[in-house]
Design an enzyme around this catalytic site. Structure first.
Site, PDB file in Angstrom:
ATOM      1  N   SER A  29      -0.745   9.840  -0.448  1.00  0.00           N
ATOM      2  CA  SER A  29      -0.061   8.667  -0.990  1.00  0.00           C
ATOM      3  C   SER A  29       0.772   8.049   0.147  1.00  0.00           C
ATOM      4  O   SER A  29       1.435   8.770   0.896  1.00  0.00           O
ATOM      5  CB  SER A  29       0.853   9.128  -2.142  1.00  0.00           C
ATOM      6  N   SER A  31      -0.477   6.646   2.773  1.00  0.00           N
ATOM      7  CA  SER A  31      -1.179   6.668   4.070  1.00  0.00           C
ATOM      8  C   SER A  31      -1.722   5.286   4.422  1.00  0.00           C
ATOM      9  O   SER A  31      -1.939   4.983   5.600  1.00  0.00           O
ATOM     10  CB  SER A  31      -2.307   7.715   4.060  1.00  0.00           C
ATOM     11  N   SER A 101      -8.118  11.826  -3.750  1.00  0.00           N
ATOM     12  CA  SER A 101      -9.242  12.791  -3.753  1.00  0.00           C
ATOM     13  C   SER A 101      -8.941  13.956  -2.805  1.00  0.00           C
ATOM     14  O   SER A 101      -9.555  14.068  -1.732  1.00  0.00           O
ATOM     15  CB  SER A 101     -10.573  12.109  -3.418  1.00  0.00           C
TER      16      SER A 101
HETATM   17  N1  LIG Z   1       1.653  13.810  -8.878  1.00  0.00           N
HETATM   18  C1  LIG Z   1       1.090  12.798  -8.203  1.00  0.00           C
HETATM   19  N2  LIG Z   1       0.399  13.047  -7.056  1.00  0.00           N
HETATM   20  C2  LIG Z   1      -0.148  12.038  -6.390  1.00  0.00           C
HETATM   21  N3  LIG Z   1      -0.114  10.721  -6.776  1.00  0.00           N
HETATM   22  C3  LIG Z   1       0.556  10.432  -7.913  1.00  0.00           C
HETATM   23  C4  LIG Z   1       1.199  11.438  -8.656  1.00  0.00           C
HETATM   24  N4  LIG Z   1       1.782  10.859  -9.742  1.00  0.00           N
HETATM   25  C5  LIG Z   1       1.528   9.548  -9.661  1.00  0.00           C
HETATM   26  N5  LIG Z   1       0.787   9.286  -8.572  1.00  0.00           N
HETATM   27  C6  LIG Z   1       0.246   7.937  -8.279  1.00  0.00           C
HETATM   28  O1  LIG Z   1      -1.162   8.040  -8.534  1.00  0.00           O
HETATM   29  C7  LIG Z   1      -1.912   7.607  -7.420  1.00  0.00           C
HETATM   30  C8  LIG Z   1      -2.991   8.603  -7.052  1.00  0.00           C
HETATM   31  O2  LIG Z   1      -4.018   8.586  -7.982  1.00  0.00           O
HETATM   32  P1  LIG Z   1      -5.466   9.032  -7.572  1.00  0.00           P
HETATM   33  O3  LIG Z   1      -6.341   8.764  -8.754  1.00  0.00           O
HETATM   34  O4  LIG Z   1      -5.852   8.400  -6.285  1.00  0.00           O
HETATM   35  O5  LIG Z   1      -5.288  10.604  -7.340  1.00  0.00           O
HETATM   36  S1  LIG Z   1      -6.403  11.751  -7.284  1.00  0.00           S
HETATM   37  O6  LIG Z   1      -7.520  11.262  -6.448  1.00  0.00           O
HETATM   38  O7  LIG Z   1      -6.848  12.039  -8.647  1.00  0.00           O
HETATM   39  O8  LIG Z   1      -5.727  12.924  -6.676  1.00  0.00           O
HETATM   40  C9  LIG Z   1      -0.956   7.485  -6.266  1.00  0.00           C
HETATM   41  O9  LIG Z   1      -1.364   6.296  -5.603  1.00  0.00           O
HETATM   42  P2  LIG Z   1      -1.368   6.144  -4.012  1.00  0.00           P
HETATM   43  O10 LIG Z   1       0.079   6.162  -3.627  1.00  0.00           O
HETATM   44  O11 LIG Z   1      -2.013   4.795  -3.821  1.00  0.00           O
HETATM   45  O12 LIG Z   1      -2.156   7.245  -3.392  1.00  0.00           O
HETATM   46  C10 LIG Z   1       0.426   7.411  -6.888  1.00  0.00           C
HETATM   47  O13 LIG Z   1       0.798   6.047  -7.047  1.00  0.00           O
HETATM   48  N1  LIG Z   2      -1.547   0.705  10.087  1.00  0.00           N
HETATM   49  C1  LIG Z   2      -1.283   0.666   8.784  1.00  0.00           C
HETATM   50  N2  LIG Z   2      -2.305   0.746   7.885  1.00  0.00           N
HETATM   51  C2  LIG Z   2      -2.030   0.721   6.556  1.00  0.00           C
HETATM   52  N3  LIG Z   2      -0.799   0.617   6.016  1.00  0.00           N
HETATM   53  C3  LIG Z   2       0.251   0.534   6.857  1.00  0.00           C
HETATM   54  C4  LIG Z   2       0.060   0.561   8.268  1.00  0.00           C
HETATM   55  N4  LIG Z   2       1.258   0.481   8.861  1.00  0.00           N
HETATM   56  C5  LIG Z   2       2.175   0.397   7.865  1.00  0.00           C
HETATM   57  N5  LIG Z   2       1.577   0.432   6.653  1.00  0.00           N
HETATM   58  C6  LIG Z   2       2.308   0.349   5.364  1.00  0.00           C
HETATM   59  O1  LIG Z   2       2.182   1.617   4.711  1.00  0.00           O
HETATM   60  C7  LIG Z   2       2.160   1.434   3.298  1.00  0.00           C
HETATM   61  C8  LIG Z   2       0.910   2.076   2.746  1.00  0.00           C
HETATM   62  O2  LIG Z   2       0.926   1.971   1.346  1.00  0.00           O
HETATM   63  P1  LIG Z   2      -0.404   1.975   0.477  1.00  0.00           P
HETATM   64  O3  LIG Z   2      -1.438   1.101   1.081  1.00  0.00           O
HETATM   65  O4  LIG Z   2       0.005   1.716  -0.941  1.00  0.00           O
HETATM   66  O5  LIG Z   2      -0.886   3.482   0.662  1.00  0.00           O
HETATM   67  P2  LIG Z   2      -1.747   4.386  -0.343  1.00  0.00           P
HETATM   68  O6  LIG Z   2      -2.659   3.480  -1.107  1.00  0.00           O
HETATM   69  O7  LIG Z   2      -2.487   5.335   0.559  1.00  0.00           O
HETATM   70  O8  LIG Z   2      -0.741   5.067  -1.215  1.00  0.00           O
HETATM   71  C9  LIG Z   2       2.200  -0.065   3.039  1.00  0.00           C
HETATM   72  O9  LIG Z   2       3.539  -0.445   2.777  1.00  0.00           O
HETATM   73  C10 LIG Z   2       1.727  -0.649   4.379  1.00  0.00           C
HETATM   74  O10 LIG Z   2       2.239  -1.956   4.628  1.00  0.00           O
END
Ligand SMILES: Nc1ncnc2c1ncn2[C@@H]1O[C@H](COP(=O)(O)OS(=O)(=O)O)[C@@H](OP(=O)(O)O)[C@H]1O
Ligand SMILES: Nc1ncnc2c1ncn2[C@@H]1O[C@H](COP(=O)(O)OP(=O)(O)O)[C@@H](O)[C@H]1O
Length: 208
Positions: A29, A31, A101
């Site tokens: 999350s 990344s 994932s």
């Molecule tokens: N416990 C926990 N762990 C990780 N993430 C959490 C959790 N609870 C809520 N969230 C939110 O859910 C997003 C991840 O969902 P995913 O469907 O990508 O997760 S997974 O592939 O089933 O592991 C994740 O989104 P990203 O930040 O975009 O990765 C979070 O916004």
């Molecule tokens: N090189 C980069 N590539 C992607 N996101 C970046 C980068 N540098 C900074 N960021 C910032 O990092 C955060 C990533 O959030 P997000 O895209 O929601 O990640 P995820 O979906 O993996 O949770 C955003 O605020 C984005 O603007």
């Protein structure tokens, strides 16, 4: 048995003038999965490539609203999205999946649904401490305070890929560079003629 249809994948791909494929983003999350996936989709859309973005957050609002974050639920989440992605590929589309994932075995299972080259595992690689610093949704703060259980990287595991097709280090490359790297790899897969033309052109330029 799979029912054959009159309009098949090849016909749809011919209509689109490109093949179907999956770009599967995996990473912690924060990344950068959603950010790069959205930019990539916009870039492809402007070139007339037929795409659909399946973002974990969005899929969990509907199709997977019944699932939480236990390992079992994450496995089911990935199983459903894997099959959904396969249907999109059968529709001749480029599907971009942005999901944490976290387990190798689940990602390898999805890969097994597709032909060689069709599944592009893209590791959105960013050190945990930088993800914590970014904390775009304030989730790490809550997870570190103990108010979100089973949080990836804090209280739930993340297994980084060993043989990813692409690795994008978002603490080292800009979003535009990331998009360009993925696009080059993808176009070689879905429009091989276009990428070989580009290569030939480059070759001519070099010869001169
Ligand atoms: N416990 C926990 N762990 C990780 N993430 C959490 C959790 N609870 C809520 N969230 C939110 O859910 C997003 C991840 O969902 P995913 O469907 O990508 O997760 S997974 O592939 O089933 O592991 C994740 O989104 P990203 O930040 O975009 O990765 C979070 O916004
Ligand atoms: N090189 C980069 N590539 C992607 N996101 C970046 C980068 N540098 C900074 N960021 C910032 O990092 C955060 C990533 O959030 P997000 O895209 O929601 O990640 P995820 O979906 O993996 O949770 C955003 O605020 C984005 O603007």
């Amino acid at each position: 048995m799979w029912q054959k249809t009159k309009v098949n994948r090849v016909a749809r791909e011919n209509l689109h003038e490109h093949k179907g494929a999956v770009v599967w983003f995996t990473g912690l999350s924060g990344s950068g999965k959603s950010t790069i996936a959205a930019e990539l989709e916009w870039h492809l859309y402007r070139q007339g490539i037929h795409t659909y973005l399946l973002d974990g957050d969005n899929v969990r609002l509907g199709l997977n609203e019944d699932l939480g974050f236990s390992m079992r639920d994450r496995e089911e989440n990935i199983r459903r999205v894997g099959h959904l992605a396969k249907l999109f590929v059968d529709a001749g589309m480029v599907v971009i999946v942005a999901m944490i994932s976290p387990l190798r075995k689940d990602r390898e299972w999805v890969r097994s649904l597709f032909a060689q080259g069709e599944f592009i595992e893209t590791f959105i690689d960013c050190p945990l401490d930088i993800c914590i610093e970014r904390d775009p949704k304030g989730l790490y703060k809550k997870a570190l305070a103990g108010s979100i259980p089973d949080f990836t990287g804090i209280s739930s595991p993340y297994e980084h890929p060993i043989h990813a097709d692409l690795t994008i280090r978002t603490n080292q490359v800009r979003i535009s560079e990331a998009v360009s790297t993925i696009e080059t790899h993808l176009v070689a897969q879905i429009i091989p003629e276009r990428s070989s033309q580009t290569l030939q052109k480059t070759h001519v330029l070099h010869q001169r």
